[in-house]
Design a protein around this motif. Sequence first.
Motif, PDB file in Angstrom:
ATOM      1  N   THR A 187       0.830  -1.192   0.000  1.00  0.00           N
ATOM      2  CA  THR A 187       0.000   0.000   0.000  1.00  0.00           C
ATOM      3  C   THR A 187       0.869   1.248   0.000  1.00  0.00           C
ATOM      4  OG1 THR A 187      -1.671  -1.170   1.313  1.00  0.00           O
ATOM      5  CG2 THR A 187      -1.881   1.212   1.165  1.00  0.00           C
ATOM      6  N   ASP A 188       0.483   2.229  -0.798  1.00  0.00           N
ATOM      7  CA  ASP A 188       1.159   3.521  -0.831  1.00  0.00           C
ATOM      8  C   ASP A 188       0.078   4.601  -0.831  1.00  0.00           C
ATOM      9  OD1 ASP A 188       2.603   5.802  -1.255  1.00  0.00           O
ATOM     10  OD2 ASP A 188       3.736   5.034  -2.960  1.00  0.00           O
ATOM     11  N   GLY A 189      -0.059   5.295   0.305  1.00  0.00           N
ATOM     12  CA  GLY A 189      -1.047   6.360   0.350  1.00  0.00           C
ATOM     13  C   GLY A 189      -1.831   6.393   1.640  1.00  0.00           C
ATOM     14  N   ALA A 190      -3.026   6.936   1.560  1.00  0.00           N
ATOM     15  CA  ALA A 190      -3.824   7.244   2.742  1.00  0.00           C
ATOM     16  C   ALA A 190      -4.218   6.019   3.556  1.00  0.00           C
ATOM     17  CB  ALA A 190      -5.087   7.997   2.316  1.00  0.00           C
ATOM     18  N   LEU A 191      -4.270   4.842   2.937  1.00  0.00           N
ATOM     19  CA  LEU A 191      -4.723   3.638   3.628  1.00  0.00           C
ATOM     20  C   LEU A 191      -3.570   2.730   4.040  1.00  0.00           C
ATOM     21  CD1 LEU A 191      -7.846   2.777   1.435  1.00  0.00           C
ATOM     22  CD2 LEU A 191      -7.769   4.012   3.609  1.00  0.00           C
ATOM     23  N   ALA A 192      -2.336   3.234   4.024  1.00  0.00           N
ATOM     24  CA  ALA A 192      -1.194   2.427   4.440  1.00  0.00           C
ATOM     25  C   ALA A 192      -1.348   2.029   5.904  1.00  0.00           C
ATOM     26  CB  ALA A 192       0.103   3.193   4.241  1.00  0.00           C
ATOM     27  N   PRO A 193      -1.126   0.751   6.250  1.00  0.00           N
ATOM     28  CA  PRO A 193      -1.297   0.312   7.646  1.00  0.00           C
ATOM     29  C   PRO A 193      -0.513   1.138   8.665  1.00  0.00           C
ATOM     30  CG  PRO A 193      -1.104  -1.584   6.213  1.00  0.00           C
ATOM     31  CD  PRO A 193      -0.828  -0.377   5.355  1.00  0.00           C
ATOM     32  N   PRO A 194       0.762   1.499   8.421  1.00  0.00           N
ATOM     33  CA  PRO A 194       1.453   2.315   9.423  1.00  0.00           C
ATOM     34  C   PRO A 194       0.775   3.668   9.641  1.00  0.00           C
ATOM     35  CG  PRO A 194       3.026   1.319   7.921  1.00  0.00           C
ATOM     36  CD  PRO A 194       1.664   1.115   7.319  1.00  0.00           C
ATOM     37  N   LEU A 195       0.282   4.275   8.549  1.00  0.00           N
ATOM     38  CA  LEU A 195      -0.371   5.577   8.661  1.00  0.00           C
ATOM     39  C   LEU A 195      -1.664   5.452   9.460  1.00  0.00           C
ATOM     40  CD1 LEU A 195       0.344   8.412   7.616  1.00  0.00           C
ATOM     41  CD2 LEU A 195      -1.196   7.993   5.690  1.00  0.00           C
ATOM     42  N   LEU A 196      -2.428   4.386   9.210  1.00  0.00           N
ATOM     43  CA  LEU A 196      -3.659   4.171   9.959  1.00  0.00           C
ATOM     44  C   LEU A 196      -3.379   3.929  11.440  1.00  0.00           C
ATOM     45  CD1 LEU A 196      -5.629   1.870   7.487  1.00  0.00           C
ATOM     46  CD2 LEU A 196      -5.966   4.315   7.884  1.00  0.00           C
ATOM     47  N   ALA A 197      -2.198   3.354  11.732  1.00  0.00           N
ATOM     48  CA  ALA A 197      -1.848   3.051  13.121  1.00  0.00           C
ATOM     49  C   ALA A 197      -1.196   4.231  13.835  1.00  0.00           C
ATOM     50  CB  ALA A 197      -0.917   1.846  13.170  1.00  0.00           C
ATOM     51  N   GLY A 198      -1.093   5.371  13.149  1.00  0.00           N
ATOM     52  CA  GLY A 198      -0.566   6.560  13.794  1.00  0.00           C
ATOM     53  C   GLY A 198       0.871   6.881  13.477  1.00  0.00           C
ATOM     54  N   THR A 200       4.054   7.747  10.640  1.00  0.00           N
ATOM     55  CA  THR A 200       4.130   8.739   9.570  1.00  0.00           C
ATOM     56  C   THR A 200       4.428   8.124   8.205  1.00  0.00           C
ATOM     57  OG1 THR A 200       6.477   9.093  10.064  1.00  0.00           O
ATOM     58  CG2 THR A 200       4.877  10.541  11.145  1.00  0.00           C
ATOM     59  N   ASP A 201       4.712   6.825   8.161  1.00  0.00           N
ATOM     60  CA  ASP A 201       5.057   6.149   6.908  1.00  0.00           C
ATOM     61  C   ASP A 201       3.783   5.852   6.129  1.00  0.00           C
ATOM     62  OD1 ASP A 201       6.137   4.742   4.847  1.00  0.00           O
ATOM     63  OD2 ASP A 201       6.995   3.138   6.070  1.00  0.00           O
ATOM     64  N   ASP A 202       3.691   6.389   4.897  1.00  0.00           N
ATOM     65  CA  ASP A 202       2.496   6.172   4.105  1.00  0.00           C
ATOM     66  C   ASP A 202       2.656   5.017   3.120  1.00  0.00           C
ATOM     67  OD1 ASP A 202       4.241   7.294   2.322  1.00  0.00           O
ATOM     68  OD2 ASP A 202       2.888   8.883   1.639  1.00  0.00           O
ATOM     69  N   THR A 203       3.543   4.078   3.429  1.00  0.00           N
ATOM     70  CA  THR A 203       3.652   2.831   2.673  1.00  0.00           C
ATOM     71  C   THR A 203       3.621   1.668   3.653  1.00  0.00           C
ATOM     72  OG1 THR A 203       6.076   2.753   2.722  1.00  0.00           O
ATOM     73  CG2 THR A 203       5.043   3.941   0.893  1.00  0.00           C
ATOM     74  N   GLY A 204       3.235   0.510   3.172  1.00  0.00           N
ATOM     75  CA  GLY A 204       3.186  -0.647   4.064  1.00  0.00           C
ATOM     76  C   GLY A 204       2.933  -1.937   3.320  1.00  0.00           C
ATOM     77  N   LEU A 205       3.219  -3.040   3.993  1.00  0.00           N
ATOM     78  CA  LEU A 205       3.015  -4.374   3.451  1.00  0.00           C
ATOM     79  C   LEU A 205       2.043  -5.151   4.324  1.00  0.00           C
ATOM     80  CD1 LEU A 205       6.698  -5.433   2.632  1.00  0.00           C
ATOM     81  CD2 LEU A 205       4.938  -4.805   0.981  1.00  0.00           C
ATOM     82  N   ASP A 206       1.229  -5.978   3.694  1.00  0.00           N
ATOM     83  CA  ASP A 206       0.439  -6.961   4.423  1.00  0.00           C
ATOM     84  C   ASP A 206       0.600  -8.307   3.739  1.00  0.00           C
ATOM     85  OD1 ASP A 206      -2.333  -7.653   2.795  1.00  0.00           O
ATOM     86  OD2 ASP A 206      -1.630  -5.629   2.353  1.00  0.00           O
ATOM     87  N   TRP A 207       0.405  -9.371   4.496  1.00  0.00           N
ATOM     88  CA  TRP A 207       0.590 -10.712   3.939  1.00  0.00           C
ATOM     89  C   TRP A 207      -0.266 -11.711   4.703  1.00  0.00           C
ATOM     90  CZ3 TRP A 207       4.119  -8.000   6.757  1.00  0.00           C
ATOM     91  CH2 TRP A 207       4.448  -8.505   8.009  1.00  0.00           C
ATOM     92  N   SER A 208      -0.475 -12.858   4.087  1.00  0.00           N
ATOM     93  CA  SER A 208      -1.198 -13.929   4.771  1.00  0.00           C
ATOM     94  C   SER A 208      -0.856 -15.259   4.135  1.00  0.00           C
ATOM     95  CB  SER A 208      -2.714 -13.700   4.702  1.00  0.00           C
ATOM     96  OG  SER A 208      -3.196 -13.861   3.389  1.00  0.00           O
ATOM     97  N   ILE A 209      -1.049 -16.309   4.901  1.00  0.00           N
ATOM     98  CA  ILE A 209      -0.951 -17.668   4.399  1.00  0.00           C
ATOM     99  C   ILE A 209      -2.096 -18.441   5.024  1.00  0.00           C
ATOM    100  CG2 ILE A 209       0.692 -18.340   6.221  1.00  0.00           C
ATOM    101  CD1 ILE A 209       1.887 -20.306   4.116  1.00  0.00           C
ATOM    102  N   GLY A 210      -2.784 -19.225   4.220  1.00  0.00           N
ATOM    103  CA  GLY A 210      -3.980 -19.869   4.729  1.00  0.00           C
ATOM    104  C   GLY A 210      -4.212 -21.241   4.127  1.00  0.00           C
ATOM    105  N   ALA A 211      -5.177 -21.934   4.702  1.00  0.00           N
ATOM    106  CA  ALA A 211      -5.604 -23.241   4.218  1.00  0.00           C
ATOM    107  C   ALA A 211      -7.113 -23.325   4.366  1.00  0.00           C
ATOM    108  CB  ALA A 211      -4.935 -24.368   5.001  1.00  0.00           C
ATOM    109  N   SER A 212      -7.748 -24.078   3.492  1.00  0.00           N
ATOM    110  CA  SER A 212      -9.193 -24.207   3.547  1.00  0.00           C
ATOM    111  C   SER A 212      -9.615 -25.585   3.078  1.00  0.00           C
ATOM    112  CB  SER A 212      -9.879 -23.139   2.691  1.00  0.00           C
ATOM    113  OG  SER A 212      -9.541 -23.295   1.325  1.00  0.00           O
ATOM    114  N   VAL A 213     -10.817 -25.979   3.467  1.00  0.00           N
ATOM    115  CA  VAL A 213     -11.415 -27.226   3.020  1.00  0.00           C
ATOM    116  C   VAL A 213     -12.834 -26.911   2.572  1.00  0.00           C
ATOM    117  CG1 VAL A 213     -12.093 -27.796   5.390  1.00  0.00           C
ATOM    118  CG2 VAL A 213     -12.019 -29.606   3.646  1.00  0.00           C
ATOM    119  N   ALA A 214     -13.213 -27.404   1.408  1.00  0.00           N
ATOM    120  CA  ALA A 214     -14.523 -27.138   0.836  1.00  0.00           C
ATOM    121  C   ALA A 214     -15.301 -28.431   0.685  1.00  0.00           C
ATOM    122  CB  ALA A 214     -14.378 -26.453  -0.523  1.00  0.00           C
ATOM    123  N   GLN A 215     -16.584 -28.348   0.975  1.00  0.00           N
ATOM    124  CA  GLN A 215     -17.469 -29.490   0.811  1.00  0.00           C
ATOM    125  C   GLN A 215     -18.808 -28.973   0.323  1.00  0.00           C
ATOM    126  OE1 GLN A 215     -16.551 -32.807   1.226  1.00  0.00           O
ATOM    127  NE2 GLN A 215     -18.511 -33.173   0.216  1.00  0.00           N
ATOM    128  N   GLY A 216     -19.143 -29.266  -0.932  1.00  0.00           N
ATOM    129  CA  GLY A 216     -20.368 -28.739  -1.494  1.00  0.00           C
ATOM    130  C   GLY A 216     -20.335 -27.223  -1.530  1.00  0.00           C
TER     131      GLY A 216
END
Length: 248
Positions: A187-198, A200-216
């Motif tokens: 993210t670069d701009g007004a919605l950057a996680p560091p900026l939202l958290a107070g 001054t950095d208006d860039t940020g990274l987010d990441w995730s790793i997940g697993a799922s199981v589907a049935q029908g």
Amino acid sequence: MLTSFRGLMAVSLAAAGLSLATPAMAQSEDDSGFTTSANVALTTDYRFRGVSLSDGDPAIQGGFDVGHESGFYVGTWASSIKGGPAYGDLEFDVYAGWGGNLSDAVSVDIGVLYYIYPTEDLGLDTDYIEPYASISTSFGPAEATFGVAYAPEQDSLGGDDNLYLYTDVGFGIANSPFSISGHIGYTDGALAPPLLAGATDDTGLDWSIGASVAQGNFEVGVAYIGVEGPSIDDFTDDAIVGTISASF
């Protein structure tokens, strides 16, 4: 959108682990070429680009889409949130776009999304618009999506703009209902996680790793979600998020 934009990005925004909060849509089609789809979900934490919008608490979510065989679609998606007086307790999204295949292995999606907070109490301008585009490719049981979302300068973003770049990857385990997924976003701009958290950095990274199981029409998933920047409990701290969803 198709499966919907929220299905692809919340899944993309929201959402690999974020997208678990918005399941793939079941679809029904009539003779006119129109397709309808819907989904509901219960997630232990609504994380949007790594940031909790439900204050670390469970959220109820759901969406409805109408698509046409030409590739055009419109849809809505909503989630309970805990946004305080400024944002209220509901996020309601409306979007429209077009998606289609460039080849057997490559598809594209382009559209525009409008975020609405109808229960805010202060009379503030909190709604904002964000065009988006993505390209996806599949190779065997794996799929990767590369996307961009850009919110132009608008009052609801403090007169600033916001750019979001992301990559989602998924892999289905052969002859099983299980799949794994990964996500990284910048993210670069007004919605950057560091900026939202107070910070001054208006860039940020987010990441995730997940697993799922589907049935029908049902899917159960779990994801570990992290974000760069100041760690605030139930806001930007790393979290394990579980989701159960159903599509119709």
